[in-house]
Motif scaffolding. Structure first.
Motif, PDB file in Angstrom:
ATOM      1  N   ASP A  29      11.176   3.589 -11.070  1.00 35.57           N
ATOM      2  CA  ASP A  29      12.538   3.772 -10.579  1.00 35.57           C
ATOM      3  C   ASP A  29      12.594   3.467  -9.084  1.00 35.57           C
ATOM      4  OD1 ASP A  29      13.521   4.562 -13.044  1.00 35.57           O
ATOM      5  OD2 ASP A  29      13.094   6.677 -12.685  1.00 35.57           O
ATOM      6  N   ILE A  30      13.577   2.658  -8.690  1.00 37.43           N
ATOM      7  CA  ILE A  30      13.722   2.263  -7.290  1.00 37.43           C
ATOM      8  C   ILE A  30      15.132   2.635  -6.832  1.00 37.43           C
ATOM      9  CG2 ILE A  30      13.645   0.336  -5.666  1.00 37.43           C
ATOM     10  CD1 ILE A  30      11.835  -1.133  -7.625  1.00 37.43           C
ATOM     11  N   PRO A  31      15.279   3.536  -5.854  1.00 32.20           N
ATOM     12  CA  PRO A  31      16.614   3.936  -5.392  1.00 32.20           C
ATOM     13  C   PRO A  31      17.295   2.848  -4.581  1.00 32.20           C
ATOM     14  CG  PRO A  31      14.936   4.976  -4.055  1.00 32.20           C
ATOM     15  CD  PRO A  31      14.203   4.266  -5.154  1.00 32.20           C
ATOM     16  N   ASP A  32      18.613   2.997  -4.412  1.00 28.75           N
ATOM     17  CA  ASP A  32      19.368   1.959  -3.708  1.00 28.75           C
ATOM     18  C   ASP A  32      19.004   1.853  -2.234  1.00 28.75           C
ATOM     19  OD1 ASP A  32      20.537   4.301  -2.860  1.00 28.75           O
ATOM     20  OD2 ASP A  32      22.549   3.815  -3.568  1.00 28.75           O
ATOM     21  N   SER A  33      18.355   2.870  -1.654  1.00 32.49           N
ATOM     22  CA  SER A  33      17.937   2.796  -0.254  1.00 32.49           C
ATOM     23  C   SER A  33      16.859   1.742  -0.030  1.00 32.49           C
ATOM     24  CB  SER A  33      17.426   4.159   0.222  1.00 32.49           C
ATOM     25  OG  SER A  33      16.314   4.583  -0.542  1.00 32.49           O
ATOM     26  N   CYS A  34      16.206   1.303  -1.097  1.00 35.89           N
ATOM     27  CA  CYS A  34      15.160   0.282  -0.988  1.00 35.89           C
ATOM     28  C   CYS A  34      15.731  -1.131  -0.942  1.00 35.89           C
ATOM     29  CB  CYS A  34      14.209   0.386  -2.177  1.00 35.89           C
ATOM     30  SG  CYS A  34      13.287   1.925  -2.266  1.00 35.89           S
ATOM     31  N   LEU A  35      16.982  -1.297  -1.351  1.00 33.86           N
ATOM     32  CA  LEU A  35      17.515  -2.632  -1.599  1.00 33.86           C
ATOM     33  C   LEU A  35      18.013  -3.311  -0.334  1.00 33.86           C
ATOM     34  CD1 LEU A  35      19.634  -3.677  -4.616  1.00 33.86           C
ATOM     35  CD2 LEU A  35      20.430  -4.284  -2.342  1.00 33.86           C
ATOM     36  N   ILE A  36      17.623  -4.570  -0.149  1.00 36.90           N
ATOM     37  CA  ILE A  36      18.245  -5.449   0.842  1.00 36.90           C
ATOM     38  C   ILE A  36      18.588  -6.762   0.138  1.00 36.90           C
ATOM     39  CG2 ILE A  36      17.152  -4.431   2.866  1.00 36.90           C
ATOM     40  CD1 ILE A  36      15.175  -6.718   2.881  1.00 36.90           C
ATOM     41  N   ARG A  37      19.578  -7.441   0.659  1.00 37.74           N
ATOM     42  CA  ARG A  37      20.038  -8.674   0.032  1.00 37.74           C
ATOM     43  C   ARG A  37      19.495  -9.897   0.762  1.00 37.74           C
ATOM     44  NH1 ARG A  37      23.781  -7.410  -4.020  1.00 37.74           N
ATOM     45  NH2 ARG A  37      23.155  -9.474  -4.715  1.00 37.74           N
ATOM     46  N   SER A  38      19.662 -11.026   0.165  1.00 37.79           N
ATOM     47  CA  SER A  38      19.238 -12.285   0.768  1.00 37.79           C
ATOM     48  C   SER A  38      19.878 -12.449   2.139  1.00 37.79           C
ATOM     49  CB  SER A  38      19.643 -13.447  -0.140  1.00 37.79           C
ATOM     50  OG  SER A  38      19.339 -14.692   0.454  1.00 37.79           O
ATOM     51  N   GLY A  39      19.096 -12.959   3.077  1.00 34.00           N
ATOM     52  CA  GLY A  39      19.591 -13.200   4.434  1.00 34.00           C
ATOM     53  C   GLY A  39      19.232 -12.111   5.421  1.00 34.00           C
ATOM     54  N   LYS A  40      18.891 -10.925   4.922  1.00 34.23           N
ATOM     55  CA  LYS A  40      18.532  -9.820   5.805  1.00 34.23           C
ATOM     56  C   LYS A  40      17.027  -9.861   6.079  1.00 34.23           C
ATOM     57  CE  LYS A  40      22.710  -8.070   5.715  1.00 34.23           C
ATOM     58  NZ  LYS A  40      23.573  -8.068   6.915  1.00 34.23           N
ATOM     59  N   PRO A  41      16.597  -9.605   7.310  1.00 32.55           N
ATOM     60  CA  PRO A  41      15.156  -9.649   7.596  1.00 32.55           C
ATOM     61  C   PRO A  41      14.414  -8.467   6.993  1.00 32.55           C
ATOM     62  CG  PRO A  41      16.363  -8.896   9.528  1.00 32.55           C
ATOM     63  CD  PRO A  41      17.399  -9.316   8.519  1.00 32.55           C
ATOM     64  N   PHE A  42      13.156  -8.705   6.650  1.00 30.98           N
ATOM     65  CA  PHE A  42      12.266  -7.625   6.236  1.00 30.98           C
ATOM     66  C   PHE A  42      11.272  -7.389   7.368  1.00 30.98           C
ATOM     67  CE2 PHE A  42       8.154  -6.263   4.511  1.00 30.98           C
ATOM     68  CZ  PHE A  42       8.525  -5.051   3.947  1.00 30.98           C
ATOM     69  N   PHE A  43      11.251  -6.165   7.885  1.00 33.25           N
ATOM     70  CA  PHE A  43      10.339  -5.797   8.954  1.00 33.25           C
ATOM     71  C   PHE A  43       9.112  -5.124   8.337  1.00 33.25           C
ATOM     72  CE2 PHE A  43      14.514  -6.073  10.871  1.00 33.25           C
ATOM     73  CZ  PHE A  43      14.262  -6.748  12.071  1.00 33.25           C
ATOM     74  N   ILE A  44       7.944  -5.715   8.550  1.00 31.23           N
ATOM     75  CA  ILE A  44       6.718  -5.182   7.959  1.00 31.23           C
ATOM     76  C   ILE A  44       6.431  -3.803   8.535  1.00 31.23           C
ATOM     77  CG2 ILE A  44       4.232  -5.521   7.762  1.00 31.23           C
ATOM     78  CD1 ILE A  44       4.695  -8.507   7.745  1.00 31.23           C
ATOM     79  N   PRO A  45       6.309  -2.781   7.678  1.00 30.71           N
ATOM     80  CA  PRO A  45       6.030  -1.431   8.178  1.00 30.71           C
ATOM     81  C   PRO A  45       4.612  -1.318   8.747  1.00 30.71           C
ATOM     82  CG  PRO A  45       6.932  -1.385   5.940  1.00 30.71           C
ATOM     83  CD  PRO A  45       6.535  -2.798   6.232  1.00 30.71           C
ATOM     84  N   GLU A  46       4.355  -0.202   9.385  1.00 28.75           N
ATOM     85  CA  GLU A  46       3.058   0.008  10.020  1.00 28.75           C
ATOM     86  C   GLU A  46       2.104   0.851   9.182  1.00 28.75           C
ATOM     87  OE1 GLU A  46       3.825   1.698  13.838  1.00 28.75           O
ATOM     88  OE2 GLU A  46       4.720  -0.139  14.650  1.00 28.75           O
ATOM     89  N   PHE A  47       2.548   1.369   8.032  1.00 25.88           N
ATOM     90  CA  PHE A  47       1.699   2.306   7.299  1.00 25.88           C
ATOM     91  C   PHE A  47       0.615   1.629   6.468  1.00 25.88           C
ATOM     92  CE2 PHE A  47       5.144   1.665   4.149  1.00 25.88           C
ATOM     93  CZ  PHE A  47       4.418   1.446   2.987  1.00 25.88           C
ATOM     94  N   ASP A  48       0.621   0.284   6.427  1.00 27.59           N
ATOM     95  CA  ASP A  48      -0.388  -0.451   5.670  1.00 27.59           C
ATOM     96  C   ASP A  48      -0.622  -1.783   6.373  1.00 27.59           C
ATOM     97  OD1 ASP A  48      -1.763  -1.946   3.463  1.00 27.59           O
ATOM     98  OD2 ASP A  48      -1.171  -0.218   2.267  1.00 27.59           O
ATOM     99  N   SER A  49      -1.802  -2.352   6.163  1.00 31.26           N
ATOM    100  CA  SER A  49      -2.121  -3.630   6.816  1.00 31.26           C
ATOM    101  C   SER A  49      -2.087  -4.809   5.853  1.00 31.26           C
ATOM    102  CB  SER A  49      -3.502  -3.550   7.479  1.00 31.26           C
ATOM    103  OG  SER A  49      -4.504  -3.268   6.517  1.00 31.26           O
ATOM    104  N   ASP A  50      -1.746  -4.563   4.596  1.00 29.96           N
ATOM    105  CA  ASP A  50      -1.715  -5.631   3.595  1.00 29.96           C
ATOM    106  C   ASP A  50      -0.497  -5.433   2.700  1.00 29.96           C
ATOM    107  OD1 ASP A  50      -2.169  -7.619   1.741  1.00 29.96           O
ATOM    108  OD2 ASP A  50      -3.961  -6.707   0.862  1.00 29.96           O
ATOM    109  N   PHE A  51       0.593  -6.130   3.025  1.00 27.73           N
ATOM    110  CA  PHE A  51       1.807  -6.079   2.212  1.00 27.73           C
ATOM    111  C   PHE A  51       1.931  -7.372   1.420  1.00 27.73           C
ATOM    112  CE2 PHE A  51       2.810  -2.797   5.265  1.00 27.73           C
ATOM    113  CZ  PHE A  51       3.477  -1.856   4.499  1.00 27.73           C
ATOM    114  N   ARG A  52       2.338  -7.228   0.160  1.00 24.52           N
ATOM    115  CA  ARG A  52       2.513  -8.392  -0.699  1.00 24.52           C
ATOM    116  C   ARG A  52       3.836  -8.299  -1.446  1.00 24.52           C
ATOM    117  NH1 ARG A  52      -3.510 -10.199  -2.743  1.00 24.52           N
ATOM    118  NH2 ARG A  52      -4.558  -9.628  -0.786  1.00 24.52           N
ATOM    119  N   ALA A  53       4.382  -9.469  -1.748  1.00 23.87           N
ATOM    120  CA  ALA A  53       5.678  -9.571  -2.413  1.00 23.87           C
ATOM    121  C   ALA A  53       5.460  -9.984  -3.866  1.00 23.87           C
ATOM    122  CB  ALA A  53       6.555 -10.592  -1.700  1.00 23.87           C
ATOM    123  N   TYR A  54       6.007  -9.188  -4.786  1.00 29.14           N
ATOM    124  CA  TYR A  54       5.869  -9.442  -6.216  1.00 29.14           C
ATOM    125  C   TYR A  54       7.224  -9.837  -6.788  1.00 29.14           C
ATOM    126  CZ  TYR A  54       1.206  -7.475  -5.947  1.00 29.14           C
ATOM    127  OH  TYR A  54      -0.111  -7.257  -5.636  1.00 29.14           O
TER     128      TYR A  54
END
Length: 206
Positions: A29-54
């Motif tokens: 389950d993913i809440p709506d607070s996680c959602l961003i739409r096309s065109g908005k930047p994604f800022f890599i968080p600092e809590f991990d050093s290896d982020f991947r997009a699935y």
């Protein structure tokens, strides 16, 4: 509005590259607070050093439903797009090793990118979603799924009431694209020859 991501719904398992249709798909389950739409930047968080997009094919639910039979599932969605779930790999590894829920690694603010919608009637008979970031690409299509879109909607609705506006990510890709800043993450709808039909999302990674 919420999103539900389905994992283990691809014919190839992420680790062994063997047929994984015997592994039952599971839901996140993913809440709506996680959602961003096309065109908005994604800022890599600092809590991990290896982020991947699935990446995943995503459908938007257009009516209220529960315990939907597969034969009736086509009535419950009319639009499709691509979505990308971003997760922290090291955090996920730690959680798995300790038998803990995965939410900390997957369900954080702005961790789900959802593309522009395409009407079901506008889709070609055969299509794929091509995701690109830097020199890495992943192509996914419905034929890669262990269970079809309609079967997946039926599975999700056994445990969850689906409502108009909800998104179902019908099968997260078994492999992710590493993210680094600065870069750009894009996804396009392509035909069976690989020719782009239309872009679905484009987001700067910062």
């Amino acid at each position: 509005m919420k999103a539900i991501a389905v994992v283990n719904n691809h014919r190839l398992s992420p680790d062994s590259k063997t047929e994984s249709s015997h592994i039952s798909p599971s839901l996140i389950d993913i809440p709506d607070s996680c959602l961003i739409r096309s065109g908005k930047p994604f800022f890599i968080p600092e809590f991990d050093s290896d982020f991947r997009a699935y990446p995943s094919i995503a459908v938007r639910i257009n009516r209220l439903g529960k315990c939907i039979a597969p034969v009736f599932a086509p009535r419950y969605w009319g639009e499709l797009t691509g979505a990308v779930s971003i997760r922290g790999e090291q955090t996920l590894g730690r959680l798995r090793a300790n038998g803990l829920p995965w939410s900390e690694a997957l369900v954080f603010d702005r961790s789900l990118i959802v593309g522009d919608l395409v009407g079901k009637d506008s889709l070609p008979e055969q299509f794929s979603l091509l995701t690109v970031c830097g020199d890495k690409t992943i192509s996914i299509s419905e034929i890669d799924l262990a269970e079809s879109i309609d079967m997946t909607i039926s599975r999700v609705s056994r445990h969850n009431t689906v409502r108009q506006g909800d998104f179902i990510l019908v099968g997260l890709a078994p492999e992710g694209i590493p993210l680094s800043a600065p870069s750009r993450l894009t996804m396009s709808l392509v035909d069976k020859e690989g020719k782009e039909i239309m872009p679905l999302l484009s987001n700067n990674i910062r």
